[in-house]
Design a protein around this motif. Structure first.
Motif, mmCIF file in Angstrom:
data_model
loop_
_atom_site.group_PDB
_atom_site.id
_atom_site.type_symbol
_atom_site.label_atom_id
_atom_site.label_comp_id
_atom_site.label_asym_id
_atom_site.label_seq_id
_atom_site.Cartn_x
_atom_site.Cartn_y
_atom_site.Cartn_z
ATOM 1 N N UNK B 80 0.825 -1.196 0.000
ATOM 2 C CA UNK B 80 0.000 0.000 0.000
ATOM 3 C C UNK B 80 0.862 1.249 0.000
ATOM 4 N N UNK B 81 0.240 2.365 0.399
ATOM 5 C CA UNK B 81 0.947 3.640 0.405
ATOM 6 C C UNK B 81 0.627 4.388 1.685
ATOM 7 N N UNK B 82 1.574 5.256 2.105
ATOM 8 C CA UNK B 82 1.307 6.144 3.231
ATOM 9 C C UNK B 82 0.847 7.469 2.627
ATOM 10 N N UNK B 83 -0.185 8.058 3.226
ATOM 11 C CA UNK B 83 -0.772 9.266 2.641
ATOM 12 C C UNK B 83 -0.832 10.386 3.671
ATOM 13 N N UNK B 84 -0.342 11.560 3.307
ATOM 14 C CA UNK B 84 -0.426 12.753 4.171
ATOM 15 C C UNK B 84 -1.792 13.381 3.975
ATOM 16 N N UNK B 103 -2.605 -7.437 -8.274
ATOM 17 C CA UNK B 103 -1.241 -6.937 -8.112
ATOM 18 C C UNK B 103 -0.419 -8.034 -7.459
ATOM 19 N N UNK B 104 0.591 -8.549 -8.178
ATOM 20 C CA UNK B 104 1.380 -9.669 -7.653
ATOM 21 C C UNK B 104 2.292 -9.233 -6.521
ATOM 22 N N UNK B 105 2.753 -10.187 -5.735
ATOM 23 C CA UNK B 105 3.692 -9.907 -4.653
ATOM 24 C C UNK B 105 4.967 -9.324 -5.238
ATOM 25 N N UNK B 106 5.514 -8.346 -4.588
ATOM 26 C CA UNK B 106 6.778 -7.777 -5.055
ATOM 27 C C UNK B 106 6.630 -6.865 -6.251
ATOM 28 N N UNK B 107 5.375 -6.579 -6.633
ATOM 29 C CA UNK B 107 5.178 -5.675 -7.772
ATOM 30 C C UNK B 107 5.607 -4.269 -7.381
ATOM 31 N N UNK B 108 5.939 -3.465 -8.369
ATOM 32 C CA UNK B 108 6.357 -2.095 -8.092
ATOM 33 C C UNK B 108 5.110 -1.224 -7.973
ATOM 34 N N UNK B 109 4.751 -0.897 -6.727
ATOM 35 C CA UNK B 109 3.509 -0.154 -6.499
ATOM 36 C C UNK B 109 3.576 1.289 -6.997
ATOM 37 N N UNK B 110 4.799 1.814 -7.171
ATOM 38 C CA UNK B 110 4.885 3.229 -7.540
ATOM 39 C C UNK B 110 4.336 3.495 -8.930
ATOM 40 N N UNK B 111 4.116 2.431 -9.729
ATOM 41 C CA UNK B 111 3.546 2.702 -11.051
ATOM 42 C C UNK B 111 2.045 2.978 -10.955
#
Lengths: 241, 241
Positions: B80-84, B103-111
């Motif tokens: 997931x992501x941390x959100x301000x 979304x597979x394990x180890x996928x690059x979430x930043x995309x």
């Protein structure tokens, strides 16, 4: 050695010095206030609730109230005060926090901090009282939940006279002086600050409690008006902008 | 039995006694202490039947499930992501509530969401320790590209939205800007630069005058003057306040 007979500024024993107060004086802060009594002026700025740093000071059960009292370099009546906190300032910061904590309710904001900064550009005794009064106003301006308002004023005894709101000159009187700062919660009349500097007998002290409570009530009126003033609708807002 | 001590639309301060007796129910920033109802914050009184409400005029945002808010991605985590979200606390956007595809394990979430991205999302969960979960599943949730991010006091947001979203609809139609309003006080706008500024000025007007009546009319006049276009007399704009 002369005995103390009357006040040099013409005040009666129960008169406070002229007061003025204003909120919202520092735009960037979440809440702010200016409070002046006689020649003693205090600014208070509130930031929060925000993330508490350093992390080890976080309290998972409730938000933390952190107060900082500081006199500006040429504010005092004596020598230049070095910038930054000295031992006296640290103590006043602590008693200020203890004076406000009983009314502030930040249990719904665990691990956070509400920072209160008090700066005094000019002082003539009663500075911690002015600081607490300004801080309570700034917290109310910031919308920090508070069960009650806190109002603060100092009383004391000079020779055999009991008086309200001592000036620096009176505190420095060459004789028997006792200076007693008070802070009261307005509704319950409970005391949240009580310190003493000097010698006083029990009878006098008990009389001073009543005098101080009445004086704090006058400080409360000034605080209340400052908050209401901010939301007063002056003139015709519909007039052509 | 019991007595209400304040009137509708009156401004009250922390600790002010609103009513005595057990007949009344406090809500909003009002609270009960034994047989009295008092205010916790500086606010506007609203009395209806037996309910005494205080609408705060300032104060921190308190997230509730279902609130739509604006946040900025501050970190990319394992799932997931941390959100301000402009609060004392950061929120978490779990990958399962943000992305529809697998979304597979180890996928690059930043995309999907990268640090600095602005999102319009929903609060899905708030714990007593202020752990906040967000979701992008709602139809209106999306990433916000470009535009301008503004901030006003969270307590004024209901005024920006208006009754049946009338105020925000008027702002959108008059300036032709896209407007996303976050309950956490963040507002995202996107349009032609001159119109963005008109909208920003209108929002500042609402921030400053949220506690007054006749505001909708004044904002309407301001927008007409700044854009040179008359605003249609639809029913929704006729509502006072």
């Amino acid at each position: 050695m002369m005995s103390f007979s009357k006040r040099t500024d013409g005040r009666s024993l129960t008169d406070l010095r002229p007061m003025e107060a204003k909120v919202g004086v520092i735009d960037k802060a979440d809440g702010s206030a200016y409070f002046k009594i006689g020649n003693t002026a205090a600014y208070a700025a509130v930031y929060g609730p925000k993330q508490m740093l350093p992390r080890f000071m976080q309290d998972p059960r409730r938000g933390v109230l952190r107060c900082s009292y500081s006199m500006m370099p040429f504010s005092g009546m004596g020598e230049r005060v070095r910038p930054g906190q000295n031992r006296r300032a640290k103590e006043i910061s602590m008693v200020t926090e203890k004076a406000l904590l009983p009314v502030v309710d930040i249990e719904k904001f665990p691990n956070s901090v509400v920072d209160v900064f008090i700066e005094l550009p000019q002082t003539d005794a009663g500075s911690r009282c002015a600081g607490i009064t300004a801080a309570a106003l700034a917290l109310a301006d910031a919308g920090i939940p508070m069960k009650d308002m806190v109002s603060s004023v100092a009383c004391g005894k000079i020779d055999d006279k009991l008086l309200v709101d001592l000036s620096y000159e009176e505190e420095a009187f060459d004789g028997e002086v006792c200076d007693i700062p008070f802070a009261f919660m307005h509704n319950s009349g409970k005391i949240t600050l009580l310190q003493g500097d000097g010698v006083v007998d029990t009878d006098s002290l008990l009389k001073l409690f009543d005098m101080a409570k009445e004086a704090a009530g006058k400080v409360y009126e000034v605080q209340k008006n400052a908050l209401l003033e901010k939301y007063k609708v002056e003139g015709d807002l519909d007039a052509d902008q | 039995m019991g007595e209400v001590k304040v009137s509708n639309k009156q401004v009250v301060i922390p600790g002010e006694i609103l009513a005595e007796g057990m007949d009344y129910v406090p809500t909003g920033a009002a609270y009960r202490e034994e047989d009295k109802i008092l205010s916790m914050q500086t606010g506007l009184v609203e009395v209806s039947n037996r309910v005494i409400k205080v609408i705060p005029l300032s104060g921190p945002y308190f997230p509730r499930e279902g609130d739509t808010i604006i946040g900025r991605i501050s970190d990319v985590l394992l799932s997931g992501w941390r959100v301000e979200i402009d609060m004392a606390y950061e929120a978490i956007l779990p990958v399962k509530d943000a992305v529809n595809e697998f979304v597979g394990r180890g996928a690059d979430l930043s995309k999907y969401f990268d640090i600095g991205d602005l999102i319009f999302c929903t609060v899905s969960r708030v714990t007593s320790q202020m752990l906040i979960d967000l979701s992008m599943k709602d139809r209106n949730s999306r990433k916000l590209f470009g535009g301008r991010l503004l901030s006003i006091a969270p307590v004024k947001i209901p005024r920006v939205i208006g009754k049946k979203a009338s105020m925000v609809a008027m702002l959108k139609n008059a300036t032709g800007c896209k407007v996303y309003v976050g309950k956490n006080g963040l507002i995202w706008i996107d349009g032609e630069p001159k119109m963005e500024q008109v909208l920003a000025n209108a929002l500042q007007m609402i921030d400053e005058q949220a506690h007054t009546s006749g505001l909708t009319e004044r904002v309407k006049k301001f927008l007409e003057k700044e854009t040179g276009n008359k605003i249609g007399d639809n029913d929704e704009f006729q509502q006072k306040n």
